[in-house]
Design a protein around this motif. Structure first.
Motif, PDB file in Angstrom:
ATOM      1  N   GLU A 114      -3.795 -10.691  -1.320  1.00 40.78           N
ATOM      2  CA  GLU A 114      -4.264  -9.322  -1.568  1.00 40.78           C
ATOM      3  C   GLU A 114      -4.390  -9.064  -3.067  1.00 40.78           C
TER       4      GLU A 114
ATOM      5  N   LEU B 273       3.153  -5.899   2.130  1.00 42.09           N
ATOM      6  CA  LEU B 273       3.356  -7.273   2.597  1.00 42.09           C
ATOM      7  C   LEU B 273       4.488  -7.956   1.830  1.00 42.09           C
TER       8      LEU B 273
ATOM      9  N   HIS C   9      -6.296  -3.169  -1.708  1.00 46.92           N
ATOM     10  CA  HIS C   9      -5.683  -4.504  -1.636  1.00 46.92           C
ATOM     11  C   HIS C   9      -4.295  -4.499  -2.275  1.00 46.92           C
TER      12      HIS C   9
ATOM     13  N   SER D 141       2.462   3.302  -1.105  1.00 50.17           N
ATOM     14  CA  SER D 141       3.056   1.965  -1.178  1.00 50.17           C
ATOM     15  C   SER D 141       4.063   1.885  -2.321  1.00 50.17           C
TER      16      SER D 141
ATOM     17  N   ALA E 220      -3.004   5.502  -0.471  1.00 53.59           N
ATOM     18  CA  ALA E 220      -2.288   4.324   0.027  1.00 53.59           C
ATOM     19  C   ALA E 220      -1.469   3.674  -1.086  1.00 53.59           C
TER      20      ALA E 220
ATOM     21  N   THR F 282      -5.192   1.650   4.167  1.00 58.89           N
ATOM     22  CA  THR F 282      -5.891   0.547   3.505  1.00 58.89           C
ATOM     23  C   THR F 282      -6.992  -0.017   4.391  1.00 58.89           C
ATOM     24  N   ALA F 283      -6.719  -0.113   5.671  1.00 60.59           N
ATOM     25  CA  ALA F 283      -7.755  -0.603   6.595  1.00 60.59           C
ATOM     26  C   ALA F 283      -8.965   0.330   6.567  1.00 60.59           C
TER      27      ALA F 283
ATOM     28  N   ARG G 273      -0.708   0.807   5.862  1.00 53.81           N
ATOM     29  CA  ARG G 273      -1.552  -0.155   6.599  1.00 53.81           C
ATOM     30  C   ARG G 273      -2.811   0.529   7.134  1.00 53.81           C
TER      31      ARG G 273
ATOM     32  N   ARG H 282      -1.857  -2.715   0.133  1.00 53.82           N
ATOM     33  CA  ARG H 282      -1.534  -3.606   1.254  1.00 53.82           C
ATOM     34  C   ARG H 282      -0.601  -4.726   0.788  1.00 53.82           C
TER      35      ARG H 282
END
Length: 134
Positions: free
Chosen positions: A96, A84, A77, A44, A40, A63-64, A60, A80
């Motif tokens: 985060e 964001l 975090h 990102s 992730a 990370t979840a 997303r 994410r």
């Protein structure tokens, strides 16, 4: 192996190769929140440098899952938060970053995201001030 590719530089080729290696590692260990968070974070970073909505959606989801598997994985975090911040959700990105720092104060990635949030906030304030004076 993925981390080695990332360290060679943040070119699209290196980051894509790193992501592919993390994907392979995830096939071998599908329950690893740490690998999921690393994938992730890499995606990102790619999304930050080469924005693609499909990457944001994948980050997303990853990370979840990473946080569900191993709650508090700081890198999840950070990943994410990067997404964001790009989406204009600066305050959520800051939260985060702070979660990542609380989970691993010695890790530079959360601090880096918090710094990016601060720079973004300063730019927004400067733009607002400029527009008020115009």
């Amino acid at each position: 192996e993925g981390l080695v590719r990332e360290m060679r530089g943040h070119t699209r080729e290196n980051l894509d190769a790193a992501a592919e290696r993390y994907r392979r590692a995830l096939v071998l260990d599908p329950d690893s929140g740490a690998i999921r968070a690393r994938l992730a974070a890499t995606l990102s970073l790619i999304h930050t440098l080469y924005p693609e909505e499909s990457l944001a959606e994948e980050v997303r989801a990853l990370t979840a899952e990473a946080l569900e598997q191993e709650g508090g994985v700081p890198l999840a975090h950070v990943a994410r938060g990067r997404v964001l911040l790009l989406e204009g959700e600066a305050e959520a990105a800051e939260q985060e970053a702070r979660r990542a720092i609380r989970a691993a104060p010695e890790d530079f990635e959360g601090h880096g995201l918090l710094g990016r949030y601060g720079a973004d906030a300063r730019q927004r304030r400067a733009l607002g001030e400029f527009l008020r004076r115009a």
